[in-house]
Design a protein around this motif. Structure first.
Motif, PDB file in Angstrom:
ATOM      1  N   SER A 199       0.832  -1.206   0.000  1.00 54.12           N
ATOM      2  CA  SER A 199       0.000   0.000   0.000  1.00 54.12           C
ATOM      3  C   SER A 199       0.863   1.251   0.000  1.00 54.12           C
ATOM      4  N   ARG A 200       0.378   2.287  -0.678  1.00 55.86           N
ATOM      5  CA  ARG A 200       1.034   3.585  -0.671  1.00 55.86           C
ATOM      6  C   ARG A 200       0.198   4.620   0.072  1.00 55.86           C
ATOM      7  N   LYS A 201      -0.839   4.163   0.759  1.00 52.38           N
ATOM      8  CA  LYS A 201      -1.707   5.067   1.497  1.00 52.38           C
ATOM      9  C   LYS A 201      -1.166   5.262   2.905  1.00 52.38           C
ATOM     10  N   ILE A 202      -0.943   6.518   3.261  1.00 52.00           N
ATOM     11  CA  ILE A 202      -0.393   6.828   4.575  1.00 52.00           C
ATOM     12  C   ILE A 202      -1.298   6.315   5.689  1.00 52.00           C
ATOM     13  N   GLU A 203      -2.617   6.373   5.467  1.00 47.96           N
ATOM     14  CA  GLU A 203      -3.547   5.955   6.517  1.00 47.96           C
ATOM     15  C   GLU A 203      -3.519   4.442   6.759  1.00 47.96           C
ATOM     16  N   ASP A 204      -2.870   3.695   5.893  1.00 50.66           N
ATOM     17  CA  ASP A 204      -2.752   2.248   6.097  1.00 50.66           C
ATOM     18  C   ASP A 204      -1.637   1.880   7.066  1.00 50.66           C
ATOM     19  N   CYS A 205      -0.916   2.864   7.559  1.00 54.10           N
ATOM     20  CA  CYS A 205       0.172   2.609   8.509  1.00 54.10           C
ATOM     21  C   CYS A 205      -0.287   2.940   9.930  1.00 54.10           C
ATOM     22  N   ASP A 206       0.048   2.062  10.869  1.00 58.05           N
ATOM     23  CA  ASP A 206      -0.221   2.318  12.277  1.00 58.05           C
ATOM     24  C   ASP A 206       1.019   2.969  12.897  1.00 58.05           C
ATOM     25  N   ASN A 207       0.901   4.226  13.239  1.00 60.42           N
ATOM     26  CA  ASN A 207       2.028   4.938  13.842  1.00 60.42           C
ATOM     27  C   ASN A 207       2.363   4.331  15.196  1.00 60.42           C
ATOM     28  N   HIS A 208       3.635   4.386  15.559  1.00 58.67           N
ATOM     29  CA  HIS A 208       4.020   3.857  16.863  1.00 58.67           C
ATOM     30  C   HIS A 208       5.165   4.685  17.433  1.00 58.67           C
ATOM     31  N   PHE A 209       5.410   4.468  18.722  1.00 57.61           N
ATOM     32  CA  PHE A 209       6.377   5.248  19.480  1.00 57.61           C
ATOM     33  C   PHE A 209       7.446   4.341  20.053  1.00 57.61           C
ATOM     34  N   MET A 210       8.673   4.841  20.024  1.00 59.90           N
ATOM     35  CA  MET A 210       9.752   4.139  20.707  1.00 59.90           C
ATOM     36  C   MET A 210      10.630   5.161  21.419  1.00 59.90           C
ATOM     37  N   ALA A 211      11.362   4.693  22.410  1.00 66.76           N
ATOM     38  CA  ALA A 211      12.249   5.565  23.172  1.00 66.76           C
ATOM     39  C   ALA A 211      13.434   4.746  23.646  1.00 66.76           C
ATOM     40  N   TYR A 212      14.505   5.438  23.981  1.00 64.72           N
ATOM     41  CA  TYR A 212      15.649   4.726  24.546  1.00 64.72           C
ATOM     42  C   TYR A 212      16.525   5.675  25.352  1.00 64.72           C
ATOM     43  N   ALA A 213      17.240   5.096  26.284  1.00 63.87           N
ATOM     44  CA  ALA A 213      18.235   5.808  27.086  1.00 63.87           C
ATOM     45  C   ALA A 213      19.533   5.033  27.008  1.00 63.87           C
ATOM     46  N   VAL A 214      20.604   5.734  26.704  1.00 67.63           N
ATOM     47  CA  VAL A 214      21.932   5.131  26.602  1.00 67.63           C
ATOM     48  C   VAL A 214      22.924   6.030  27.333  1.00 67.63           C
ATOM     49  N   PRO A 215      24.144   5.541  27.585  1.00 71.84           N
ATOM     50  CA  PRO A 215      25.134   6.395  28.249  1.00 71.84           C
ATOM     51  C   PRO A 215      25.335   7.709  27.496  1.00 71.84           C
ATOM     52  N   TRP A 216      25.732   8.712  28.239  1.00 70.36           N
ATOM     53  CA  TRP A 216      25.929  10.081  27.737  1.00 70.36           C
ATOM     54  C   TRP A 216      26.701  10.097  26.417  1.00 70.36           C
ATOM     55  N   ILE A 217      26.290  10.984  25.517  1.00 72.59           N
ATOM     56  CA  ILE A 217      26.946  11.135  24.220  1.00 72.59           C
ATOM     57  C   ILE A 217      27.396  12.582  24.047  1.00 72.59           C
ATOM     58  N   ASP A 218      28.643  12.774  23.614  1.00 75.73           N
ATOM     59  CA  ASP A 218      29.141  14.085  23.191  1.00 75.73           C
ATOM     60  C   ASP A 218      29.420  14.002  21.697  1.00 75.73           C
ATOM     61  N   VAL A 219      28.720  14.783  20.873  1.00 77.14           N
ATOM     62  CA  VAL A 219      28.979  14.711  19.436  1.00 77.14           C
ATOM     63  C   VAL A 219      30.372  15.240  19.086  1.00 77.14           C
ATOM     64  N   ILE A 220      30.904  16.098  19.937  1.00 70.81           N
ATOM     65  CA  ILE A 220      32.311  16.501  19.875  1.00 70.81           C
ATOM     66  C   ILE A 220      32.947  15.996  21.174  1.00 70.81           C
ATOM     67  N   PRO A 221      33.871  15.043  21.116  1.00 66.24           N
ATOM     68  CA  PRO A 221      34.434  14.472  22.347  1.00 66.24           C
ATOM     69  C   PRO A 221      35.001  15.548  23.274  1.00 66.24           C
ATOM     70  N   LYS A 222      34.983  15.279  24.565  1.00 65.13           N
ATOM     71  CA  LYS A 222      35.386  16.276  25.553  1.00 65.13           C
ATOM     72  C   LYS A 222      36.821  16.751  25.360  1.00 65.13           C
ATOM     73  N   ASP A 223      37.722  15.852  24.972  1.00 65.70           N
ATOM     74  CA  ASP A 223      39.109  16.288  24.771  1.00 65.70           C
ATOM     75  C   ASP A 223      39.219  17.214  23.567  1.00 65.70           C
ATOM     76  N   VAL A 224      38.386  16.989  22.563  1.00 71.23           N
ATOM     77  CA  VAL A 224      38.367  17.863  21.385  1.00 71.23           C
ATOM     78  C   VAL A 224      37.750  19.209  21.742  1.00 71.23           C
ATOM     79  N   GLN A 225      36.713  19.192  22.569  1.00 74.27           N
ATOM     80  CA  GLN A 225      36.135  20.451  23.040  1.00 74.27           C
ATOM     81  C   GLN A 225      37.176  21.283  23.785  1.00 74.27           C
ATOM     82  N   ALA A 226      38.016  20.613  24.570  1.00 73.92           N
ATOM     83  CA  ALA A 226      39.007  21.326  25.378  1.00 73.92           C
ATOM     84  C   ALA A 226      40.017  22.067  24.522  1.00 73.92           C
ATOM     85  N   ARG A 227      40.418  21.493  23.394  1.00 74.78           N
ATOM     86  CA  ARG A 227      41.381  22.172  22.520  1.00 74.78           C
ATOM     87  C   ARG A 227      40.705  22.986  21.429  1.00 74.78           C
ATOM     88  N   GLY A 228      39.370  22.800  21.304  1.00 77.65           N
ATOM     89  CA  GLY A 228      38.615  23.520  20.286  1.00 77.65           C
ATOM     90  C   GLY A 228      38.433  22.670  19.051  1.00 77.65           C
TER      91      GLY A 228
END
Length: 301
Positions: free
Chosen positions: A108-137
């Motif tokens: 099907s290509r009809k959007i209404e034929d899909c049942d929307n659903h929710f998911m969530a998660y928790a994982v250890p802290w993430i830095d997209v720029i590592p802390k040592d890289v932040q320290a030097r810029g």
């Protein structure tokens, strides 16, 4: 139980599972069409930071993309708390995702034929720029491929359309840089993969007015500038202004306020984080230590 969830906990299809066991169908439009919206909030020392703001933005994203999973806002918030509680983490990266779902009728290509659903998660802290890289810029590459136009993909709706960002990361890593900043096809700065961009020039702070998510950390930075007496504005930023800035810093839930030291071949200041960037960064983390915008993690539910 915490040992089972020490790598992270997820809520998928009504059940809490270790993050390694979380999955979605390969036929889900969230996967095949990137038809999903999400948001991310962090937990610092057992407290969510600006949780209500993240839930507000997530609700707007769902409405904009016509996604309506069955969970109420209160239920979503309770699920986030439970994911964190299961991990036992005091510092965590927590995501909420609304997915289009798999069509009930094959093909099907009809959007209404899909049942929307929710998911969530928790994982250890993430830095997209590592802390040592932040320290030097951070060393940032300006991508040669332009940002997808706002008229095509609304950047204020947090989504998984990352083709332009990924291309920028290819270039950055190929050239020995930490991450990338993407401009639009008119040469105006937008954002980077997972962060807003700020420039500092003559003591004034500016962040782009286009091609960018209305970041919650961006909001914090603008508020902090007002509290600190630092002039700040949301306004156009040209590529040449980025390269000619006195300072550049990034802002994201996954790392906070992160100073840069180099933009392509340009060395900023003394090749270290600048004073305005560090002042704002210090104030941002002081808010966390003071409990500003804090929601305590509920661990006994």
């Amino acid at each position: 139980m915490q040992s089972r969830f020490q790598g992270g906990a997820a809520f998928v299809r009504g059940a809490f599972v270790p993050i390694a066991e979380a999955s979605i169908s390969p036929l889900d439009w969230a996967f095949t069409r990137s038809d999903a919206v999400y948001d991310v909030v962090h937990v610092f020392e057992d407290g969510f930071y600006r949780l209500a703001d993240h839930l507000d933005r997530f609700a707007v994203s769902m409405r904009t993309r016509r996604l309506a999973p069955p969970e109420s806002r209160a239920q979503i918030e309770a699920i986030l708390h439970r994911c964190v509680a299961l991990t036992g983490l005091s510092d965590s990266y927590v995501a909420m995702v609304a997915l289009r779902g798999r069509p009930r009728i094959p093909g099907s290509r009809k959007i209404e034929d899909c049942d929307n659903h929710f998911m969530a998660y928790a994982v250890p802290w993430i830095d997209v720029i590592p802390k040592d890289v932040q320290a030097r810029g951070a060393h940032l590459w300006i991508a040669t491929k332009p940002r997808v136009p706002d008229a095509s993909v609304d950047p204020t709706v947090k989504n998984y359309q990352w083709s332009d960002f990924t291309s920028g990361l290819f270039e950055a890593q190929d050239n020995g840089f930490d991450s990338a900043i993407v401009c639009d096809d008119a040469g105006f700065v937008t954002e980077g993969p997972g962060f807003n961009v700020f420039i500092v020039k003559d003591g004034q702070v500016r962040t782009p007015d286009r091609g960018s998510l209305h970041g919650i950390t961006r909001k914090s930075v603008l508020e902090l500038c007002g509290m600190l007496g630092i002039p700040a504005a949301i306004a156009p930023v040209r590529r040449d202004e980025l390269e000619d800035a006195d300072e550049v810093f990034l802002a994201t839930t996954a790392g906070g306020v992160m100073p840069a030291a180099r933009i392509n071949g340009t060395i900023l200041g003394n090749d270290r984080p600048g004073p305005v960037s560090l002042r704002i960064k210090d104030a941002y983390w002081q808010q966390h230590r003071d409990g500003t915008h804090r929601t305590d993690v509920i661990r006994d539910a």
